[in-house]
Design a protein around this motif. Structure first.
Motif, mmCIF file in Angstrom:
data_model
loop_
_atom_site.group_PDB
_atom_site.id
_atom_site.type_symbol
_atom_site.label_atom_id
_atom_site.label_comp_id
_atom_site.label_asym_id
_atom_site.label_seq_id
_atom_site.Cartn_x
_atom_site.Cartn_y
_atom_site.Cartn_z
ATOM 1 N N UNK A 100 29.460 25.418 48.206
ATOM 2 C CA UNK A 100 29.230 26.877 47.537
ATOM 3 C C UNK A 100 30.626 27.428 47.121
ATOM 4 N N UNK A 101 31.534 26.706 47.254
ATOM 5 C CA UNK A 101 32.960 27.351 46.968
ATOM 6 C C UNK A 101 33.220 26.913 45.532
ATOM 7 N N UNK A 102 33.679 27.879 44.740
ATOM 8 C CA UNK A 102 34.251 27.632 43.533
ATOM 9 C C UNK A 102 35.063 26.550 43.360
ATOM 10 N N UNK A 103 34.950 25.458 42.382
ATOM 11 C CA UNK A 103 35.641 24.279 42.032
ATOM 12 C C UNK A 103 36.825 24.831 41.171
ATOM 13 N N UNK A 104 37.895 25.190 41.935
ATOM 14 C CA UNK A 104 39.227 25.854 41.179
ATOM 15 C C UNK A 104 39.811 25.013 40.268
ATOM 16 N N UNK A 105 39.305 23.534 40.278
ATOM 17 C CA UNK A 105 39.953 22.756 39.266
ATOM 18 C C UNK A 105 38.776 22.448 37.888
ATOM 19 N N UNK A 106 37.701 23.149 38.057
ATOM 20 C CA UNK A 106 36.506 23.010 37.107
ATOM 21 C C UNK A 106 36.894 23.390 35.708
ATOM 22 N N UNK A 107 36.284 23.047 34.935
ATOM 23 C CA UNK A 107 36.246 23.057 33.429
ATOM 24 C C UNK A 107 36.006 24.562 33.048
ATOM 25 N N UNK A 130 50.276 38.449 33.482
ATOM 26 C CA UNK A 130 49.069 38.252 32.945
ATOM 27 C C UNK A 130 49.055 38.167 31.362
ATOM 28 N N UNK A 131 48.445 37.550 30.620
ATOM 29 C CA UNK A 131 48.244 37.640 29.233
ATOM 30 C C UNK A 131 46.824 38.417 28.931
ATOM 31 N N UNK A 132 46.725 38.905 27.730
ATOM 32 C CA UNK A 132 45.450 39.447 27.447
ATOM 33 C C UNK A 132 44.580 38.458 27.312
ATOM 34 N N UNK A 133 43.010 38.785 28.150
ATOM 35 C CA UNK A 133 42.311 37.914 28.179
ATOM 36 C C UNK A 133 41.300 38.312 29.457
ATOM 37 N N UNK A 134 40.087 37.464 29.537
ATOM 38 C CA UNK A 134 39.209 37.645 30.641
ATOM 39 C C UNK A 134 39.373 37.033 31.785
ATOM 40 N N UNK A 135 39.279 37.568 32.992
ATOM 41 C CA UNK A 135 39.654 37.024 34.258
ATOM 42 C C UNK A 135 38.292 37.230 35.224
ATOM 43 N N UNK A 136 38.380 36.513 36.359
ATOM 44 C CA UNK A 136 37.385 36.763 37.292
ATOM 45 C C UNK A 136 38.431 36.607 38.762
ATOM 46 N N UNK A 137 38.039 37.540 39.463
ATOM 47 C CA UNK A 137 38.559 37.614 40.708
ATOM 48 C C UNK A 137 37.755 37.207 41.868
ATOM 49 N N UNK A 138 38.105 36.301 42.895
ATOM 50 C CA UNK A 138 37.085 35.783 43.759
ATOM 51 C C UNK A 138 37.806 35.639 45.013
ATOM 52 N N UNK A 139 36.825 35.835 46.148
ATOM 53 C CA UNK A 139 37.250 35.224 47.410
ATOM 54 C C UNK A 139 36.628 33.822 47.378
ATOM 55 N N UNK A 140 37.434 32.929 47.752
ATOM 56 C CA UNK A 140 36.655 31.555 47.598
ATOM 57 C C UNK A 140 36.622 30.823 48.942
ATOM 58 N N UNK A 141 36.495 31.475 50.182
ATOM 59 C CA UNK A 141 36.313 31.049 51.375
ATOM 60 C C UNK A 141 34.998 30.554 51.623
ATOM 61 N N UNK A 146 26.495 26.386 50.986
ATOM 62 C CA UNK A 146 26.371 27.230 49.794
ATOM 63 C C UNK A 146 26.014 28.679 50.190
ATOM 64 N N UNK A 147 25.186 28.884 50.943
ATOM 65 C CA UNK A 147 24.584 30.122 51.167
ATOM 66 C C UNK A 147 25.485 31.009 51.956
ATOM 67 N N UNK A 148 26.444 30.407 52.308
ATOM 68 C CA UNK A 148 27.478 31.280 53.337
ATOM 69 C C UNK A 148 28.851 31.180 52.538
ATOM 70 N N UNK A 149 29.057 30.837 51.607
ATOM 71 C CA UNK A 149 30.246 30.893 50.875
ATOM 72 C C UNK A 149 30.492 32.429 50.579
ATOM 73 N N UNK A 150 31.759 32.926 50.501
ATOM 74 C CA UNK A 150 31.994 34.278 50.238
ATOM 75 C C UNK A 150 31.552 34.327 48.741
ATOM 76 N N UNK A 151 32.026 33.635 47.879
ATOM 77 C CA UNK A 151 31.723 33.694 46.391
ATOM 78 C C UNK A 151 30.214 33.960 46.270
ATOM 79 N N UNK A 152 29.291 32.880 46.748
ATOM 80 C CA UNK A 152 28.011 33.038 46.663
ATOM 81 C C UNK A 152 27.395 34.492 47.363
ATOM 82 N N UNK A 153 28.134 34.900 48.266
ATOM 83 C CA UNK A 153 27.670 36.195 48.792
ATOM 84 C C UNK A 153 28.206 37.420 47.834
ATOM 85 N N UNK A 154 28.772 37.282 46.988
ATOM 86 C CA UNK A 154 29.056 38.220 45.972
ATOM 87 C C UNK A 154 30.619 38.692 45.786
#
Length: 162
Positions: A100-107, A130-141, A146-154
């Motif tokens: 459930x962790x984000x694939x940090x090398x994902x497309x 940081x350059x202008x643009x859209x970003x997402x900030x996450x905890x990826x523990x 999948x249900x217990x990943x910090x990303x999945x929990x919000x």
């Protein structure tokens, strides 16, 4: 005996006094000079990590050098803080089906930098350009499912650099 012209003498005193006042004045107010100089491209933003959210003092900043001052309010868990440049929505990042962790090398993702293992009660800083643009900030523990990943929990939020 020579008489002085009082108007001429007053002008000789007033003009230098006005020049001195003009040289000493500034268009900036005193409060503006004590504020962070965002025009120079340097900004600090307060971030709070907690079970299970990421709270930002501001959701956007100007492009340039950005310092994230990250505090883990817990109450119980270690978190991490990952800065990802992407046009994807926070809930749409690619994840590993097993953890459930984000694939940090994902497309579509560019990991800018991260802080690992931010202990409960601690505050740490991360400074990035940081350059202008859209970003997402996450905890990826992840806790292994999948249900217990910090990303999945919000623990994710959108962030904009203008």
């Amino acid at each position: 005996m020579t008489t002085r012209n009082p108007r001429r003498h007053a002008g000789a005193v007033i003009l230098p006094a006005l020049l001195i006042l003009a040289a000493c004045s500034s268009s900036a107010s005193p409060s503006a000079s004590s504020a962070p100089d965002e025009s120079a491209g340097e900004t600090t933003i307060e971030v709070t990590l907690q079970e299970f959210s990421i709270v930002l003092a501001d959701s956007s900043v100007p492009a340039g050098t950005v310092t994230f001052s990250v505090t883990n309010d817990g109450p119980d868990l270690i978190h991490e803080f990952v800065v990802i440049r992407t046009d994807l929505a926070p809930a749409d990042l690619p994840v590993d089906d097993t953890t459930g962790a984000v694939d940090e090398s994902g497309e579509g993702l560019e990991v800018v930098d991260e802080l690992e293992d931010v202990e409960v009660g601690s505050t740490v800083e991360l400074t990035v350009d940081l350059e202008a643009g859209a970003y997402v900030l996450i905890c990826n523990i992840d806790e292994g499912t999948p249900d217990t990943s910090h990303y999945h929990q919000g623990m994710r939020t959108a962030f904009t650099v203008e």
